[in-house]
Write a protein that holds these residues in place. Structure first.
Motif, PDB file in Angstrom:
ATOM      1  N   LEU A 247     -25.529  28.974 -54.896  1.00 34.59           N
ATOM      2  CA  LEU A 247     -25.340  29.158 -53.459  1.00 34.59           C
ATOM      3  C   LEU A 247     -24.036  28.537 -52.962  1.00 34.59           C
ATOM      4  O   LEU A 247     -23.741  28.608 -51.772  1.00 34.59           O
ATOM      5  CB  LEU A 247     -26.511  28.555 -52.694  1.00 34.59           C
ATOM      6  CG  LEU A 247     -27.868  29.254 -52.854  1.00 34.59           C
ATOM      7  CD1 LEU A 247     -28.967  28.448 -52.155  1.00 34.59           C
ATOM      8  CD2 LEU A 247     -27.826  30.671 -52.295  1.00 34.59           C
TER       9      LEU A 247
ATOM     10  N   ALA B  95     -24.187  29.976 -43.850  1.00 33.69           N
ATOM     11  CA  ALA B  95     -25.581  30.360 -44.067  1.00 33.69           C
ATOM     12  C   ALA B  95     -26.228  30.850 -42.765  1.00 33.69           C
ATOM     13  O   ALA B  95     -26.922  31.876 -42.753  1.00 33.69           O
ATOM     14  CB  ALA B  95     -26.362  29.171 -44.633  1.00 33.69           C
TER      15      ALA B  95
ATOM     16  N   ALA C 138     -28.602  34.496 -49.016  1.00 34.33           N
ATOM     17  CA  ALA C 138     -28.300  33.878 -50.302  1.00 34.33           C
ATOM     18  C   ALA C 138     -27.179  34.617 -51.021  1.00 34.33           C
ATOM     19  O   ALA C 138     -26.270  33.996 -51.580  1.00 34.33           O
ATOM     20  CB  ALA C 138     -29.560  33.849 -51.171  1.00 34.33           C
TER      21      ALA C 138
ATOM     22  N   CYS D 195     -23.926  33.767 -49.254  1.00 34.90           N
ATOM     23  CA  CYS D 195     -23.456  32.421 -49.573  1.00 34.90           C
ATOM     24  C   CYS D 195     -22.842  32.379 -50.967  1.00 34.90           C
ATOM     25  O   CYS D 195     -21.840  31.681 -51.200  1.00 34.90           O
ATOM     26  CB  CYS D 195     -24.609  31.416 -49.481  1.00 34.90           C
ATOM     27  SG  CYS D 195     -25.136  31.071 -47.786  1.00 34.90           S
ATOM     28  N   HIS D 196     -23.419  33.137 -51.892  1.00 35.97           N
ATOM     29  CA  HIS D 196     -22.894  33.138 -53.254  1.00 35.97           C
ATOM     30  C   HIS D 196     -21.501  33.770 -53.321  1.00 35.97           C
ATOM     31  O   HIS D 196     -20.560  33.167 -53.844  1.00 35.97           O
ATOM     32  CB  HIS D 196     -23.852  33.891 -54.180  1.00 35.97           C
ATOM     33  CG  HIS D 196     -23.329  34.063 -55.578  1.00 35.97           C
ATOM     34  ND1 HIS D 196     -23.159  33.003 -56.437  1.00 35.97           N
ATOM     35  CD2 HIS D 196     -22.918  35.178 -56.253  1.00 35.97           C
ATOM     36  CE1 HIS D 196     -22.678  33.457 -57.590  1.00 35.97           C
ATOM     37  NE2 HIS D 196     -22.520  34.759 -57.490  1.00 35.97           N
TER      38      HIS D 196
END
Length: 207
Positions: A63, A77, A114, A117-118
């Motif tokens: 993340l 996020a 997610a 964020c990655h």
């Protein structure tokens, strides 16, 4: 539009956007008085996240939590979560003339958050000034002390460490032990010895 944002189904996403707005106001005010809330929060956040239990450390790395200042990651996020949730409900309203219930939209939004964020977190980590120092070059980090931020480093399998130079600017570098049979766990403090390409050989800091 206001009724759409304030509907019960979109309430978590509207609250996320409000939190981002509040953080922006607080950061702006803190800069006016000469102290960055973003910087203070980043310095306060602990680097030692403990051993990798149940894959938690690996998930945090995926993340990009350890690669970004805490406040920037938090804003990323929240914005990703809000945009994902509002977009899903907008398309649902357009196609089916109804909003999705939170039990359906929340898991979808969290999954999209997610992924965001990655990928976006990785892009941001590569371009943020904190990953490079204008005061010293990478070669000048020789002898500096770093803290392993994620995973486990062994010879031939390096891991990431956070290093502060003499100007207290942060660098994220790859480190591995300088000899076989030694391993560095998350939170281990090491001394950078020699750079080989993108990887530093390091020795555990004896206290």
């Amino acid at each position: 539009m206001v009724s759409f944002l304030l509907s019960q189904e979109n309430l978590p996403y509207a609250i996320s956007l409000c939190i981002v707005g509040i953080l922006g106001i607080v950061e702006s005010l803190s800069l006016v008085i000469g102290a960055s809330f973003l910087g203070l929060l980043d310095d306060w956040a602990p680097n030692d996240t403990g051993n990798d239990v149940g894959g938690v450390t690996g998930l945090a790395g995926w993340l990009c939590i350890s690669r970004l200042p805490l406040l920037i990651w938090f804003v990323l996020a929240l914005v990703s979560f809000a945009i994902a949730g509002l977009s899903v409900n907008y398309f649902s309203l357009s196609w089916f003339n109804s909003l999705l219930t939170q039990s359906v939209s929340l898991p979808i939004s969290l999954m999209l958050m997610a992924v965001s964020c990655h990928f976006l977190g990785g892009k941001l980590a590569n371009i943020l000034p904190k990953n490079e120092s204008s005061a010293v070059s990478v070669e000048d980090l020789n002898g500096c002390v770093g803290t392993l931020t994620i995973g486990k480093a062994v010879l031939g399998n390096p891991s990431e460490a956070l290093v502060k130079d003499d100007y207290m600017q942060k660098h994220y570098v790859l480190v591995e032990p300088d000899e076989d049979g030694v391993e560095f766990l998350t939170g281990t403090q090491v001394v950078l010895l020699k750079r080989k390409g993108r990887v530093w050989s390091a020795a555990k800091l004896e206290t």
